[in-house]
Scaffold this motif. Structure first.
Motif, PDB file in Angstrom:
ATOM      1  N   LEU A   1      -4.817   3.425   7.760  1.00  0.00           N
ATOM      2  CA  LEU A   1      -5.527   2.231   7.290  1.00  0.00           C
ATOM      3  C   LEU A   1      -4.603   1.186   6.688  1.00  0.00           C
ATOM      4  O   LEU A   1      -5.009   0.027   6.546  1.00  0.00           O
ATOM      5  CB  LEU A   1      -6.583   2.630   6.266  1.00  0.00           C
ATOM      6  N   ALA A   2      -3.387   1.572   6.307  1.00  0.00           N
ATOM      7  CA  ALA A   2      -2.472   0.615   5.664  1.00  0.00           C
ATOM      8  C   ALA A   2      -2.218  -0.633   6.514  1.00  0.00           C
ATOM      9  O   ALA A   2      -2.196  -1.751   5.976  1.00  0.00           O
ATOM     10  CB  ALA A   2      -1.161   1.306   5.306  1.00  0.00           C
ATOM     11  N   PRO A   3      -2.025  -0.514   7.848  1.00  0.00           N
ATOM     12  CA  PRO A   3      -1.823  -1.733   8.655  1.00  0.00           C
ATOM     13  C   PRO A   3      -3.120  -2.394   9.119  1.00  0.00           C
ATOM     14  O   PRO A   3      -3.086  -3.224  10.037  1.00  0.00           O
ATOM     15  CB  PRO A   3      -1.027  -1.229   9.872  1.00  0.00           C
TER      16      PRO A   3
ATOM     17  N   PRO B   1      -5.926  -4.774  10.093  1.00  0.00           N
ATOM     18  CA  PRO B   1      -5.626  -6.203  10.298  1.00  0.00           C
ATOM     19  C   PRO B   1      -6.452  -7.160   9.441  1.00  0.00           C
ATOM     20  O   PRO B   1      -7.267  -7.929   9.953  1.00  0.00           O
ATOM     21  CB  PRO B   1      -5.924  -6.398  11.782  1.00  0.00           C
ATOM     22  N   ILE B   2      -6.241  -7.136   8.117  1.00  0.00           N
ATOM     23  CA  ILE B   2      -6.916  -8.104   7.263  1.00  0.00           C
ATOM     24  C   ILE B   2      -6.296  -9.484   7.444  1.00  0.00           C
ATOM     25  O   ILE B   2      -6.969 -10.453   7.824  1.00  0.00           O
ATOM     26  CB  ILE B   2      -6.853  -7.668   5.789  1.00  0.00           C
ATOM     27  N   ALA B   3      -4.992  -9.614   7.171  1.00  0.00           N
ATOM     28  CA  ALA B   3      -4.332 -10.918   7.316  1.00  0.00           C
ATOM     29  C   ALA B   3      -4.393 -11.402   8.760  1.00  0.00           C
ATOM     30  O   ALA B   3      -4.653 -12.588   9.030  1.00  0.00           O
ATOM     31  CB  ALA B   3      -2.880 -10.823   6.843  1.00  0.00           C
ATOM     32  N   THR B   4      -4.188 -10.501   9.710  1.00  0.00           N
ATOM     33  CA  THR B   4      -4.241 -10.873  11.122  1.00  0.00           C
ATOM     34  C   THR B   4      -5.632 -11.363  11.511  1.00  0.00           C
ATOM     35  O   THR B   4      -5.773 -12.313  12.287  1.00  0.00           O
ATOM     36  CB  THR B   4      -3.839  -9.677  11.991  1.00  0.00           C
ATOM     37  N   SER B   5      -6.669 -10.715  10.980  1.00  0.00           N
ATOM     38  CA  SER B   5      -8.039 -11.117  11.299  1.00  0.00           C
ATOM     39  C   SER B   5      -8.326 -12.529  10.828  1.00  0.00           C
ATOM     40  O   SER B   5      -8.917 -13.339  11.560  1.00  0.00           O
ATOM     41  CB  SER B   5      -9.034 -10.153  10.643  1.00  0.00           C
ATOM     42  N   VAL B   6      -7.914 -12.821   9.608  1.00  0.00           N
ATOM     43  CA  VAL B   6      -8.173 -14.155   9.057  1.00  0.00           C
ATOM     44  C   VAL B   6      -7.447 -15.214   9.861  1.00  0.00           C
ATOM     45  O   VAL B   6      -8.015 -16.255  10.228  1.00  0.00           O
ATOM     46  CB  VAL B   6      -7.766 -14.210   7.573  1.00  0.00           C
ATOM     47  N   VAL B   7      -6.180 -14.962  10.166  1.00  0.00           N
ATOM     48  CA  VAL B   7      -5.400 -15.927  10.935  1.00  0.00           C
ATOM     49  C   VAL B   7      -5.994 -16.120  12.319  1.00  0.00           C
ATOM     50  O   VAL B   7      -6.200 -17.256  12.784  1.00  0.00           O
ATOM     51  CB  VAL B   7      -3.931 -15.464  11.025  1.00  0.00           C
ATOM     52  N   ALA B   8      -6.296 -15.025  13.019  1.00  0.00           N
ATOM     53  CA  ALA B   8      -6.833 -15.128  14.377  1.00  0.00           C
ATOM     54  C   ALA B   8      -8.170 -15.850  14.394  1.00  0.00           C
ATOM     55  O   ALA B   8      -8.431 -16.691  15.266  1.00  0.00           O
ATOM     56  CB  ALA B   8      -6.969 -13.734  14.988  1.00  0.00           C
ATOM     57  N   ALA B   9      -9.040 -15.540  13.426  1.00  0.00           N
ATOM     58  CA  ALA B   9     -10.358 -16.179  13.382  1.00  0.00           C
ATOM     59  C   ALA B   9     -10.249 -17.677  13.157  1.00  0.00           C
ATOM     60  O   ALA B   9     -10.929 -18.475  13.816  1.00  0.00           O
ATOM     61  CB  ALA B   9     -11.210 -15.535  12.289  1.00  0.00           C
ATOM     62  N   PHE B  10      -9.380 -18.087  12.239  1.00  0.00           N
ATOM     63  CA  PHE B  10      -9.251 -19.512  11.961  1.00  0.00           C
ATOM     64  C   PHE B  10      -8.564 -20.259  13.100  1.00  0.00           C
ATOM     65  O   PHE B  10      -8.927 -21.395  13.407  1.00  0.00           O
ATOM     66  CB  PHE B  10      -8.492 -19.736  10.648  1.00  0.00           C
TER      67      PHE B  10
ATOM     68  N   ILE C   1       0.834  -1.203   0.000  1.00  0.00           N
ATOM     69  CA  ILE C   1       0.000   0.000   0.000  1.00  0.00           C
ATOM     70  C   ILE C   1       0.871   1.257   0.000  1.00  0.00           C
ATOM     71  O   ILE C   1       0.641   2.204  -0.778  1.00  0.00           O
ATOM     72  CB  ILE C   1      -0.955   0.001   1.205  1.00  0.00           C
ATOM     73  N   LEU C   2       1.891   1.288   0.837  1.00  0.00           N
ATOM     74  CA  LEU C   2       2.773   2.454   0.887  1.00  0.00           C
ATOM     75  C   LEU C   2       3.573   2.593  -0.400  1.00  0.00           C
ATOM     76  O   LEU C   2       3.800   3.716  -0.882  1.00  0.00           O
ATOM     77  CB  LEU C   2       3.705   2.345   2.097  1.00  0.00           C
ATOM     78  N   LEU C   3       4.010   1.475  -0.960  1.00  0.00           N
ATOM     79  CA  LEU C   3       4.751   1.518  -2.222  1.00  0.00           C
ATOM     80  C   LEU C   3       3.884   2.106  -3.338  1.00  0.00           C
ATOM     81  O   LEU C   3       4.324   3.006  -4.077  1.00  0.00           O
ATOM     82  CB  LEU C   3       5.218   0.110  -2.593  1.00  0.00           C
ATOM     83  N   ILE C   4       2.675   1.600  -3.479  1.00  0.00           N
ATOM     84  CA  ILE C   4       1.771   2.101  -4.526  1.00  0.00           C
ATOM     85  C   ILE C   4       1.433   3.567  -4.279  1.00  0.00           C
ATOM     86  O   ILE C   4       1.349   4.368  -5.224  1.00  0.00           O
ATOM     87  CB  ILE C   4       0.495   1.240  -4.560  1.00  0.00           C
ATOM     88  N   THR C   5       1.269   3.938  -3.008  1.00  0.00           N
ATOM     89  CA  THR C   5       0.983   5.334  -2.680  1.00  0.00           C
ATOM     90  C   THR C   5       2.118   6.243  -3.137  1.00  0.00           C
ATOM     91  O   THR C   5       1.883   7.315  -3.708  1.00  0.00           O
ATOM     92  CB  THR C   5       0.764   5.478  -1.163  1.00  0.00           C
ATOM     93  N   CYS C   6       3.354   5.823  -2.908  1.00  0.00           N
ATOM     94  CA  CYS C   6       4.503   6.617  -3.349  1.00  0.00           C
ATOM     95  C   CYS C   6       4.558   6.715  -4.870  1.00  0.00           C
ATOM     96  O   CYS C   6       4.854   7.787  -5.424  1.00  0.00           O
ATOM     97  CB  CYS C   6       5.803   5.995  -2.829  1.00  0.00           C
ATOM     98  N   LEU C   7       4.278   5.608  -5.554  1.00  0.00           N
ATOM     99  CA  LEU C   7       4.337   5.612  -7.018  1.00  0.00           C
ATOM    100  C   LEU C   7       3.246   6.476  -7.621  1.00  0.00           C
ATOM    101  O   LEU C   7       3.448   7.121  -8.653  1.00  0.00           O
ATOM    102  CB  LEU C   7       4.224   4.177  -7.542  1.00  0.00           C
ATOM    103  N   GLU C   8       2.081   6.505  -6.993  1.00  0.00           N
ATOM    104  CA  GLU C   8       0.953   7.237  -7.563  1.00  0.00           C
ATOM    105  C   GLU C   8       0.900   8.702  -7.137  1.00  0.00           C
ATOM    106  O   GLU C   8       0.422   9.550  -7.901  1.00  0.00           O
ATOM    107  CB  GLU C   8      -0.365   6.554  -7.186  1.00  0.00           C
TER     108      GLU C   8
ATOM    109  N   GLY D   1      -1.165   3.706  13.042  1.00  0.00           N
ATOM    110  CA  GLY D   1      -2.007   2.576  12.692  1.00  0.00           C
ATOM    111  C   GLY D   1      -1.565   1.287  13.363  1.00  0.00           C
ATOM    112  O   GLY D   1      -2.392   0.395  13.624  1.00  0.00           O
ATOM    113  N   LEU D   2      -0.282   1.193  13.672  1.00  0.00           N
ATOM    114  CA  LEU D   2       0.208  -0.003  14.380  1.00  0.00           C
ATOM    115  C   LEU D   2      -0.310  -0.044  15.818  1.00  0.00           C
ATOM    116  O   LEU D   2      -0.483  -1.128  16.387  1.00  0.00           O
ATOM    117  CB  LEU D   2       1.737  -0.031  14.369  1.00  0.00           C
TER     118      LEU D   2
END
Length: 275
Positions: A179-181, A183-192, A44-51, A67-68
C-alpha cells in the motif's frame, strides 16, 4: 507531539506540494516523473522502520516493489479510460483495478532480489501497452488550478500516510509495503490533467509516471537490502541519493534528446512554403 506523528502529518504532504509546484513549472512528463519520486512511500517506509524496527521495514520495502507493479497498472488503466471517460470515471476504474491487484500481490512474498526484476518487468510491460500518444485526441484548453488543489493533495497524502502507518501492525509488513506506493499523488495529478487538458496530455503525464517508477523501484530495493544491515539513516540516505541521481539524470537526457518545439514549427512552415 511525537516525532513520528510530525513526520506522518508534515513530511509526505510537503514533498507532494513541492513536486506539484515543480511539475507545473516544467510540464506534464516532468510532473509524472516527480510524483513517482518516493515522496509518499519513502516517508511511510521510514516511519514503519522507526516504529516497528528495521526487519519489519526491510520486508515492507521489498513488498513495495510489488506495489509498484500495481501502480503501473493504475497508470495504464487510467490512460486507456481517459480516452472515453471523464476524470471521475477513469479514477474509479483505475482505483478499483489497483486495489484488486494490491490485495492479490499482498499474498505473495518475494525477497528484494526477486522483487526488483519483477517490478522492472511490470513497468516495461505497462509502458508497452499504454495508449499511443498520436492516436489520442480530445485536448481541452487549460484552466486555472482551483484554490483547493494543493491543500487537497496535502490532505489526501497525510490521510494515506497516517492510515497505513497506524494500521501497519495489523496489516503486517507485506500489506504495508504494497500500500505504500498507492497512487494518491499520481491520482490527483492524472485527474486534474485530464480535466484541464484532455486525454493526450494525460497519456504523456502517465508515461512520465512509468519512467519515474524505475527510480522508485531502485529506492525500495536499496532500503530493503540495506536498512536491516546498515541502519535507518544510512539506508535511506543512500537510497535517496541513488534515486535522485538516477531520476534527474533521466530527466536531463530525455529533455536534451527532445528537439525544441520551435524547430518543428519552423520546419513545418518551411515545408508549407515549399508546398
Amino acid at each position: 507531539m511525537p516525532v513520528t506523528l510530525l513526520l506522518k502529518l508534515l513530511l509526505a504532504p510537503a514533498l507532494v506540494v513541492g513536486s506539484s509546484l515543480a511539475g507545473r513549472r516544467w510540464g506534464a512528463q516532468v510532473t509524472g516523473v516527480l510524483v513517482t519520486l518516493p515522496i509518499v512511500a519513502g516517508p511511510i517506509l521510514l516511519i514503519t522502520c522507526l516504529e516497528h524496527g528495521t526487519a519489519f521495514g526491510a520486508e515492507a520495502a521489498a513488498s513495495s516493489l510489488l506495489g509498484l507493479v500495481t501502480l503501473a497498472l493504475f497508470a495504464v488503466v487510467f490512460a486507456w479510460c481517459s480516452r472515453r471517460l471523464r476524470w471521475l470515471g477513469a479514477l474509479a476504474v483505475a482505483w478499483a483495478a489497483c486495489l484488486a491487484a494490491d490485495l492479490l500481490v499482498a499474498q505473495v512474498t518475494l525477497p528484494a532480489w526477486w522483487g526488483l526484476p519483477v517490478a522492472l518487468a511490470g513497468i516495461a510491460v505497462a509502458s508497452r501497452v499504454m495508449p499511443p500518444e498520436a492516436a489520442v485526441t480530445g485536448a481541452r484548453p487549460a484552466t486555472a488550478w482551483p484554490w483547493w488543489d494543493l491543500p487537497g493533495r496535502a490532505a489526501a497524502t497525510a490521510a494515506l500516510v497516517v492510515l497505513v502507518t497506524t494500521l501497519s501492525s495489523a496489516l503486517g509488513p507485506a500489506m504495508t509495503g504494497v500500500l505504500a506506493p498507492f497512487p494518491i499523488a499520481t491520482s490527483v495529478v492524472a485527474a486534474f490533467v485530464l480535466a484541464r487538458h484532455g486525454s493526450a496530455e494525460t497519456v504523456r503525464t502517465l508515461r512520465g509516471v512509468l519512467a519515474g517508477l524505475v527510480g522508485f523501484a531502485v529506492f525500495c530495493f536499496t532500503v530493503a537490502v540495506s536498512v536491516d544491515r546498515w541502519g535507518v539513516a544510512t539506508a535511506f540516505s543512500l537510497a535517496l541519493i541513488v534515486t535522485m541521481a538516477g531520476q534527474f539524470a533521466w530527466l536531463r537526457v530525455s529533455r536534451s534528446a527532445r528537439p525544441p518545439r520551435w524547430r518543428f514549427s519552423r520546419a513545418a512552415s518551411a515545408a508549407r512554403r515549399r508546398g
